[in-house]
Design a protein around this motif. Sequence first.
Motif, mmCIF file in Angstrom:
data_model
loop_
_atom_site.group_PDB
_atom_site.id
_atom_site.type_symbol
_atom_site.label_atom_id
_atom_site.label_comp_id
_atom_site.label_asym_id
_atom_site.label_seq_id
_atom_site.Cartn_x
_atom_site.Cartn_y
_atom_site.Cartn_z
ATOM 1 N N SER C 45 0.828 -1.200 0.000
ATOM 2 C CA SER C 45 0.000 0.000 0.000
ATOM 3 C C SER C 45 0.863 1.251 0.000
ATOM 4 C CB SER C 45 -0.910 0.017 1.226
ATOM 5 O OG SER C 45 -1.799 -1.075 1.196
ATOM 6 N N GLN C 89 -7.688 0.571 -0.329
ATOM 7 C CA GLN C 89 -7.869 -0.654 0.444
ATOM 8 C C GLN C 89 -9.027 -0.502 1.438
ATOM 9 O OE1 GLN C 89 -4.246 -1.958 2.389
ATOM 10 N NE2 GLN C 89 -5.031 -4.037 2.684
ATOM 11 N N ASP C 165 -5.792 -1.240 -4.717
ATOM 12 C CA ASP C 165 -5.177 -1.817 -3.537
ATOM 13 C C ASP C 165 -6.142 -2.850 -2.963
ATOM 14 O OD1 ASP C 165 -3.575 -2.361 -1.432
ATOM 15 O OD2 ASP C 165 -3.453 -0.289 -0.688
ATOM 16 N N GLY D 143 -3.514 -2.645 6.151
ATOM 17 C CA GLY D 143 -4.854 -3.238 6.226
ATOM 18 C C GLY D 143 -4.855 -4.579 6.947
HETATM 19 MG MG LIG Z 1 -2.125 -2.626 2.179
#
Ligand SMILES: [Mg+2]
Lengths: 295, 295, 229, 229
Positions: C45, C89, C165, D143
């Motif tokens: 990310s 994301q 993402d 995430g």
């Molecule tokens: Mg990520």
Amino acid sequence: MRSSTWAYMAGEALASLRRNRFMTIASITTVMLCLLVLGAVYTFTCNVAKLAEVAEAQVEIRAYLSPKVDEKALRAIQEQLKQIPGIQSFEYISKEKALERMKQQFGDKEGLLDGIDKINPLPASFEIKVAEPSMLSGVAETVKALSGIDEVDYQKELVDKLLLVTRTMRFGSVLVVVGLGVVTIFLIANTIRLTVYARRKEIAIMKLVGATDSLVRIPLVLEGVLLGVVGGIAAGLINNVVYAYVFKTVSSSMPFIPLVLPQAVNGKVLAITAGAGIVIGMVGSVVSMRRFLRI
Amino acid sequence: MRSSTWAYMAGEALASLRRNRFMTIASITTVMLCLLVLGAVYTFTCNVAKLAEVAEAQVEIRAYLSPKVDEKALRAIQEQLKQIPGIQSFEYISKEKALERMKQQFGDKEGLLDGIDKINPLPASFEIKVAEPSMLSGVAETVKALSGIDEVDYQKELVDKLLLVTRTMRFGSVLVVVGLGVVTIFLIANTIRLTVYARRKEIAIMKLVGATDSLVRIPLVLEGVLLGVVGGIAAGLINNVVYAYVFKTVSSSMPFIPLVLPQAVNGKVLAITAGAGIVIGMVGSVVSMRRFLRI
Amino acid sequence: MGPLIRFVDVTKVYENNCTALRGINLSIEKGEFVFITGASGAGKSTLLKMIYGEEFPTSGRVIVDSWDVSKIPRKKLPYLRRSIGVVFQDFKLLPDRTVFENVAFALRVTDASRLAIRRRVPAVLELCGIKDKSNCRPDELSGGEQQRVSLARALVNNPILLVADEPTGNLDPDTARGIFALLEDVNDMGTTVIVATHAQAMVDHMRKRVVTLRDGILQGDEARGIYRA
Amino acid sequence: MGPLIRFVDVTKVYENNCTALRGINLSIEKGEFVFITGASGAGKSTLLKMIYGEEFPTSGRVIVDSWDVSKIPRKKLPYLRRSIGVVFQDFKLLPDRTVFENVAFALRVTDASRLAIRRRVPAVLELCGIKDKSNCRPDELSGGEQQRVSLARALVNNPILLVADEPTGNLDPDTARGIFALLEDVNDMGTTVIVATHAQAMVDHMRKRVVTLRDGILQGDEARGIYRA
Ligand SMILES: [Mg+2]
Ligand SMILES: Nc1ncnc2c1ncn2[C@@H]1O[C@H](COP(=O)(O)OP(=O)(O)OP(=O)(O)O)[C@@H](O)[C@H]1O
Ligand SMILES: Nc1ncnc2c1ncn2[C@@H]1O[C@H](COP(=O)(O)OP(=O)(O)OP(=O)(O)O)[C@@H](O)[C@H]1O
Ligand SMILES: [Mg+2]
């Protein structure tokens, strides 16, 4: 709850104030400024009341003596006046003193009234102060009934006007303080509602993880109380300092204006601002949280 | 930007006010209450100024004529008085009128002064009003120099006191209005900052999707302006209605208290509250947004 | 013309001293389809965020198209971002606007006409299979539906570059396959596509270029690669 | 003793008239491991939300342990929720607290002692592979890291029931395998585990009970099933 939970909640309130520094500053300044205005108006109001009181104390009854009253009769009247309830004090104004006063009223030009000296048409009189302006007419009646009193005069019209004005002033200032109090409550509560609103998602998360209402509410209420107490005390202290300064300045340059002593009002102002801060902070946060806790 | 983008931004401001109903209500009431207080204090201040003015207008110079002045000399003096700059108006008080007034001052007991009638030791005089209390001493000097004027008197001490008080009142009320203005700015700006703060995540999202600062800012600033204008106009109108009522009540029950006419002040109050609402709403939102736009 | 994206010795150390990327050198040509893989926390990310200027390198340079993102002036940033479609994301939908408005917003920033918005948005929503949710707010959607709204917004203004993402993390395999097919279509029409993903089966099946990160270091870069972490 | 969870004719219609579940009947015994599968928007999250009382049925009843969740008094709800560990699809971490504090919070609500918190939290963070991020705030995490914090919070007070909504959507296959192994361990120690997931490979590999939803209707319920959507 165990004591460590209480410690956690207290710590949480402080930590939250630190974390949300932006909102903390915004709400403390709001609380402070609102209560500053409230405190200032309250102080002003106290002075209005004092002014009204002083003005009312100027009111007096003038009782003119009949020319026949001799030394003994005068003393008898004085004794009687002392008995009448509602009379606060009285002063005897002899014929000579009356003339002198009249001359003074005409300023420097005493010479012009020289001719009047031999005649002196002015009567002797009593200047009577009453405890309460509302007692004026009653006292006047009683005094008039005394033997040796020719005429009683208390400028009824002027006194009525004065009483109307002072009563309106008192009533108006109570109204203003109450109105401003309501405004203050709204403003502070609004700000606290906005800060709680900003955290509605966090509140929801806590509830979903199994927190009871209290575990969410107590730190937030503590926060509200802390905001209120800090803002309130700051407002009170600023008010106190400023009023002490105003008092010093005015009473040295304009001693004829009657001001309430700082000692007499500052304590109350501090109590009001701090108290209002705490109560509004607490109630404000409890109330604004309610709908966000329903999850 | 094309016109549909402008339409979008305007619509967006309105839609956002509707969507964030909670914050909209909170901020409009804050703006309204703050400006209500500001407007009320401004109105009060105008009345203080008026009171000061009326009180100052009471101040007058009394010029006593020498007994030798005859009809013709009198007319000459009147002509001269008309020439002196700073004199607003003057009135001739004959010996007879002076005596009559004195009798009136002593109320009902005219009979007591009957003996004085034949002598009448009181001189004739002019009551002179000046345009500005600060001109008093100058005018007094000039008048005193006129032939036929015996003595000039204007209760210097009392006038000095009065001027001190009225000046302090004027200064004090300007201070209060300015201070309260600053408080108002802070309170409203704080509230707007909280509402912008609550939307910092949305602002960040818009920026990340490629919005320019303007596209984010303009709707939010429009929102601030709308909040300000609605709150400000509401505050102004409430003020106007309440003052009209107060004026009616006071001037019918206490006609001797000089109040500023509602027509003279209401327009200004409305202009001030609406103007302050707009400006603070606009500047407040621009300023509070700045840090959240840096993304 | 050089490559569309170039990372030159890029290192990213976050404020809390966490080093997310170390000395990354990477070129992506116009029209490529690239998978970024790597374990959770590897820096995927972070790498993507540097392309559209959400994060900036601590050292090194990131060049996208003709922009030097590592020192782009704040004023120019919106123009860079508009030419890139991003599937975040965490979706990053505007919480109090409808699905339609969320997607339309990416067009509004480009000063698109009302007509263009009315034509383009429903088409893209249809493409992503969420047209029937047009008038819902994000919190009325399931996780997968939100993810598809984010994708729709990324596609709506035909970006020259699409950065996604983890675009299928909340989607069932069937829907995910559909989305990957869609990404391939978009790529076929000339858009450069970069996808950070954990969808091993899809990566293995599609045989595109795979760039692998491990602990912030570029670990592998295969032309027709398979999933590696 | 009856089953741990019972859905009786449960229908859920959201306020916007979207019907998420229709006439669901379902029993889950104590100690079971159940997968909930279905396409995006099928109603998996809605079903799970009814177990811990985030949503309530429009009609029908939901019974968990001895509680009738469909008409539980507001005062009792926190006690139900504490006995259930939940991994939320959108993580639901407290944004301004550290990872440690987020996980500890689930213990604090149970009035746990300071000692218990200091012992238990690091152990669970270790288990979920995010111990080194203890002092980070959620927005400093990737995430997948956030997802694991949500899992750690769900596990920290040894719930009798673990409800996980898409717990590996942001995780690479290796880490995901680790998480599923962890869930199996937890299940072996007696905790009932319910997982809504799209991880086809894992479902097919583990051969647990699979409950399949389609458009809000219970479509399938196999004892040792494979992934279906
Ligand atoms: Mg990520
Ligand atoms: N804002 C931030 N501040 C500090 N550290 C961060 C921040 N964002 C990410 N990190 C750290 O940088 C590392 C890389 O994060 P990144 O989000 O790039 O991982 P990722 O490869 O996308 O992982 P995932 O597959 O879990 O999404 C992680 O260790 C993470 O904790
Ligand atoms: N709060 C809500 N208000 C209105 N509709 C909702 C709400 N939450 C979910 N829905 C709708 O209910 C349906 C089921 O949603 P749910 O979140 O249960 O799906 P899901 O199976 O979890 O999907 P996913 O795999 O994408 O997470 C969807 O069509 C969704 O749009
Ligand atoms: Mg879901």
